[in-house]
Every structure is written in structure tokens, then in C-alpha cells.
Enzyme design. Sequence first.
Site, PDB file in Angstrom:
ATOM      1  N   LYS B  45      -1.130   2.390  27.892  1.00 48.86           N
ATOM      2  CA  LYS B  45      -1.519   2.432  29.389  1.00 48.86           C
ATOM      3  C   LYS B  45      -0.559   2.933  30.282  1.00 48.86           C
ATOM      4  O   LYS B  45       0.284   2.448  30.161  1.00 48.86           O
ATOM      5  CB  LYS B  45      -2.110   0.788  29.407  1.00 48.86           C
ATOM      6  N   GLY B  46      -1.352   3.587  31.277  1.00 52.81           N
ATOM      7  CA  GLY B  46      -0.549   4.114  32.436  1.00 52.81           C
ATOM      8  C   GLY B  46       0.399   3.012  33.006  1.00 52.81           C
ATOM      9  O   GLY B  46      -0.429   1.843  33.353  1.00 52.81           O
ATOM     10  N   ASN B  69     -14.905   7.351  34.529  1.00 58.49           N
ATOM     11  CA  ASN B  69     -14.306   6.099  34.647  1.00 58.49           C
ATOM     12  C   ASN B  69     -13.487   6.085  36.096  1.00 58.49           C
ATOM     13  O   ASN B  69     -12.984   7.285  36.179  1.00 58.49           O
ATOM     14  CB  ASN B  69     -13.419   5.446  33.588  1.00 58.49           C
ATOM     15  N   VAL B  71     -10.960   3.385  36.724  1.00 62.88           N
ATOM     16  CA  VAL B  71     -10.329   2.358  36.731  1.00 62.88           C
ATOM     17  C   VAL B  71      -9.154   2.115  37.705  1.00 62.88           C
ATOM     18  O   VAL B  71      -9.018   1.263  38.409  1.00 62.88           O
ATOM     19  CB  VAL B  71      -9.619   2.244  35.002  1.00 62.88           C
ATOM     20  N   ASN B 127       1.893  11.258  34.019  1.00 61.51           N
ATOM     21  CA  ASN B 127       0.738  11.294  34.481  1.00 61.51           C
ATOM     22  C   ASN B 127       0.474  11.826  35.894  1.00 61.51           C
ATOM     23  O   ASN B 127       0.578  11.065  36.892  1.00 61.51           O
ATOM     24  CB  ASN B 127      -0.104   9.976  34.236  1.00 61.51           C
ATOM     25  N   CYS B 130      -3.953  11.769  37.250  1.00 58.84           N
ATOM     26  CA  CYS B 130      -5.135  10.788  37.436  1.00 58.84           C
ATOM     27  C   CYS B 130      -5.857  11.019  38.545  1.00 58.84           C
ATOM     28  O   CYS B 130      -5.716  11.181  40.060  1.00 58.84           O
ATOM     29  CB  CYS B 130      -4.314   9.279  37.550  1.00 58.84           C
ATOM     30  N   LYS B 165       1.415  15.500  31.492  1.00 57.76           N
ATOM     31  CA  LYS B 165      -0.151  15.272  31.241  1.00 57.76           C
ATOM     32  C   LYS B 165      -0.785  16.204  32.367  1.00 57.76           C
ATOM     33  O   LYS B 165      -0.512  15.630  33.683  1.00 57.76           O
ATOM     34  CB  LYS B 165      -0.591  14.221  30.861  1.00 57.76           C
ATOM     35  N   ILE B 191      -6.010  17.838  28.090  1.00 59.05           N
ATOM     36  CA  ILE B 191      -6.510  17.637  29.404  1.00 59.05           C
ATOM     37  C   ILE B 191      -6.738  16.145  29.763  1.00 59.05           C
ATOM     38  O   ILE B 191      -7.155  15.301  28.882  1.00 59.05           O
ATOM     39  CB  ILE B 191      -7.776  18.537  29.998  1.00 59.05           C
ATOM     40  N   GLY B 265      -9.056  10.045  22.619  1.00 58.48           N
ATOM     41  CA  GLY B 265      -9.386   9.042  23.548  1.00 58.48           C
ATOM     42  C   GLY B 265     -10.639   8.206  23.666  1.00 58.48           C
ATOM     43  O   GLY B 265     -10.832   7.241  22.676  1.00 58.48           O
TER      44      GLY B 265
END
Lengths: 266, 302
Positions: B45-46, B69, B71, B127, B130, B165, B191, B265
Site C-alpha cells: 500500500k502507498g 476508487n 481512497v 507513485n 495518484c 509509476k 498504468i 490489481g
Amino acid sequence: MKSIVDFRVKEVSPCGDRAVLLRLSAPGAMPECVPGQFVQVRVDGSRDTFLRRPISIHWADTAAGELWLLVQLVGEGTRRLGQLRAGDSLNLVMPLGNGFSGLDALRAAAAAAGVSEPKPLLVGGGVGVAPLYYYGAWLKARGVEPTFLLGARSKGLLLQLEAFEAVGRVFVTTEDGSLGERGFVTQHSVLQRERFTGIHVCGPAPMMKAVASYAGAEGIACEVSLENMMACGLGACLCCVEKTVRGNVCVCKEGPVFNINELTWN
Amino acid sequence: MADLTTSIGALGLRNPVMTASGTFGYGIEYQDFIRLEDLGGIIVKGTTLRPREGNDYPRMAETPSGMLNCVGLQNKGVDYFCSEIYPKIRDIGTHMIVNVSGSSPEDYAECAARIDALERIPAIELNISCPNVRDGGMAFGVTCEGAASVVRAVRKAYRKTLIVKLSPNVTDIVAIARAVEDEGADAVSLINTLMGTAIDIERRCRKLSIGTGGLSGPCVKPVALRMVWQVAHAVGIPVVGLGGISSATDAIEFLMAGASAVEIGTANFLDPAVSVKVVRGIDAWLDAHGCASVRDIIGVAE
């Protein structure tokens, strides 16, 4: 331990105006589960029913490999579940989440209320009654008499009344007065007449909030089962969060049952 | 049994199948279903320098063959990761890779430096893509200079394998890939999710708490595959492909498009055991087609 299990559909029977009772049987050993836990049902993975559907366990007999789900037909996914036939296969991830309070917690709540025996009230609204049948039967098998208070908009949306009556005392409210007392569960006269040591609730959010508010005001221990929208059911995607005194937590993993003191509803 | 080993720069993988950040928790959530050591890697998780509560509920909407999503990088921060989570995952028998996010190049670099000190974390996935937080994430990933500025800062602070990413929410993903390659990234993964929205027609409002979210699932696969092919043909560093992979066939397509490895994913939500099924499926395909090594099919699609 969580497993992916292909159950067989034994029977699909209509239940009330717009719900079905699915009786499933496990092909082999069925994972242990407790009342309040849920399963993630694979509908068919097609375009419009892409994600699994979280559904609470209505009743389970692990030794016999039998599992019941009570499904309200609200959308495309549940509609497809309602079309299942005996002999069909249904893929479940189970058991997920945490259950309702066990006997020790019930006895502690009774002791805190100054009585020797637990006197739990199980309050359900609409299809939210589903996990309360499993919980009530589980309690009764362990010598605790459950009392049910079940509410719905009208008679046809009250589910499994006969099954509940076989397990404990049942009180009913309907908003249109078509069965039981007219009004909401929080207005039922049994709440004036009797004192309960704990309240366990599952139903629409406004109903649960009203019951939680009543329990808080009366100083009665109360837990609620939440049904936030979720994707994974495993605590990985973080989509189904509820705000708590500990911050955002996953309903699927930390719940679905929460003590109302953990929530930030008030 | 074909040779499934592959590599992302200096990082050797047992097989090309990893799990994507934000869909697999810290791996532990899935260990009832699969042997984690059967995976090529797990991208956890990020993680950000400071704790983040994420966005309000609702954070998810189901869409045709996919989901949105928002989140918003909910996590307890890098210090909590190092002290509480790392000890629980350090001995999992596959590469545990940490996805790192931030709000400024300095944040990213500081977070990466803390993770650099963790012996059993061999790589990070940066990342810069996001779509669900206002103060960072994708803001860096949508311009060459923004992407370069983050990678430049992190490269100074992080010595191990650095995967970046990329966001698909750009006009020219190849230019962004080249920019991060120039700053010393060891690999790119692509992606991340595609920005989208969904509307509740009864309530006449958008379904997600912040209005928009990132689209994932099989519906994004053709877009992802096209971008992987383009980037793999334009950069010299390895490409990790992801976006809608839910079967061995999907994974093989990405490998043939030029990905040295893939990530799974959203499919983990539908079948918690899908990742190892993809590993076995790739192996079976290679055997059936007389391929001795998975490396024989990487980038073969013209």
C-alpha cells in the site's frame, strides 16, 4: 481461516415481497464462522456485476456444511442471485469480518447492568434481520434467550418471521401498521416495558442511528452491523471505511460489527 | 516447467507476476488464499512521510467491467510502516516493494530514504500518479518537469531499485517516461488508474465523495496495453505493465508488448487467488508453445 468455496445451491425460495432465501451446501469441509460475519459472493463477473457482493450469513451449520443467505433483490447483482436454481454453483469467499459479541461480553454487559443473566435485544430492519437469525439461534443454543424487535415499512418486507419465532420472542413494527405496532422500532412499547442488557442492531443506517441513540441515552451496551459498500472484503482496498474514534477503519476487516462507542455518530 | 525468472534492472524476480499497490494490502491479507512466496513480488500500500486519513466515504463505485476508487492514500505514515508493519512482512519469501507517495519532492525523498534503510525492502515504486489527492501525487506525474523533479530528489536519497509509476492521465506518456529515465529511474510501471466519475441518477449527484476517482479493472486493459507498448519501444529501462490484468492471457499480452514483469490489481478483489493462477497459466502457456523462458516472449509483439 478464510477460504474460497464453491457452494451448491440446494434451494431458492421467495421470501416476502422482494427477497429470496438461498440455501447452500458446501462440497466438502466448510470454514468455521460465527454470527455477524459475512461472505463475498461472486455473482457472475459480467459487465454489470463485476465485483463480489457482500452478504451477511443468515444461518450456518458448519458440521452439516449448510449456509443460508437472505438476499434482498435491489439491483442487478442481487436480481441475478434471485434467479439461481437448485444445483447451480455459487462461489463464496468466507468467512469475513468479525461477529457479534460472544457470551463473555454479554455476561459482562449483564453484570454492568446489575443483573445475573444476559437479556439481549436483537433489532433488525428490512433485510438487516438476516444476521440476527444466526445470532439468535447461536445464543439460544448456548442458553441465552434472545428477544427480537423487527421492523419494516410494511408487512411484505418483514422477512423470516416464523423462523425468528421458533428461536425467541418476536416484536414487530411496520411503518404503515400492516403488522405489529405502527411506527419505528424505537417506538415499540416493549422498550418501555422491559429492560435489556444489550442491544444488537442491523438495518438501514437511519434506523441503526436511532437505536444507537436510544441505547446511548438509556446506558445500554449497543453494537451495530454496518454494510458500507466494499470491493475486496479483506481490508486491502480501503474503500469501505467508517469514521471511528481510531480514525478511518475498514468495515470489512475491523467490523462489520462495531460497538457504538467506537463510532462518531453522535 | 519453463524458466519464469525475469528482472527489473538489478532486481531478479522468481516470476514476472507481482501484485499492485492498493489492491493487496501488505500481503498478509491474502495469505489464507495463496502462498505469497509463489509471487514474483508484492507492492504494498502507498506510504507517505506523514499519516493520511484519506478521503471521505464513499470511496468506490462499480462501473462496467471495472471500478472507480478515491481512497486518497490512506496510510499511517512511513514511521509506522518501519516500526509496526515492516517487522511483520520482512520475512515473507518474495520481494516486498513499497509504493511511496508524497506532496513535495522533499517529502518523497525523505520517505524513500527511511525505506532505503530497511534491509529486506529491495525496491520502491514511486507513485507520481495518484489521481485522488489534491496536494501531490498526480500533480507531479502529468508534466515532464514535475516527474523529473521528484525522481531527481529521490534518486539522491535512494540507492536500491527505483521504479516510477506513471499516470495515464497525460497527453504523451512516452515523454514522461523518458524524463524519469533521464533522471536515473531503474524502471517504470504503468498504468496507474484513469481518472473518471460516476453519477447516481436517482440522487442526481456524483457517487464518489470527492467527485472523481481512478478507474481500474478489465475496462482499462486496452489503454494500458497500448501505453506499455509505446513506452517499452521508447525507453531503455525495463517496463512493468499493469492495468486490467486478470488472466494469464492478459499478462502474456503485456509481456509481448514489452513489459519485463506485470502487476495484478483489481482482479485480486474478484478472486483472491488469481495472482498465482496467472503464474501457473503463464508457465503452462510457455510449455505448450515450446518456450524455454518467459524472457523469450518479452517485447515480441511488433
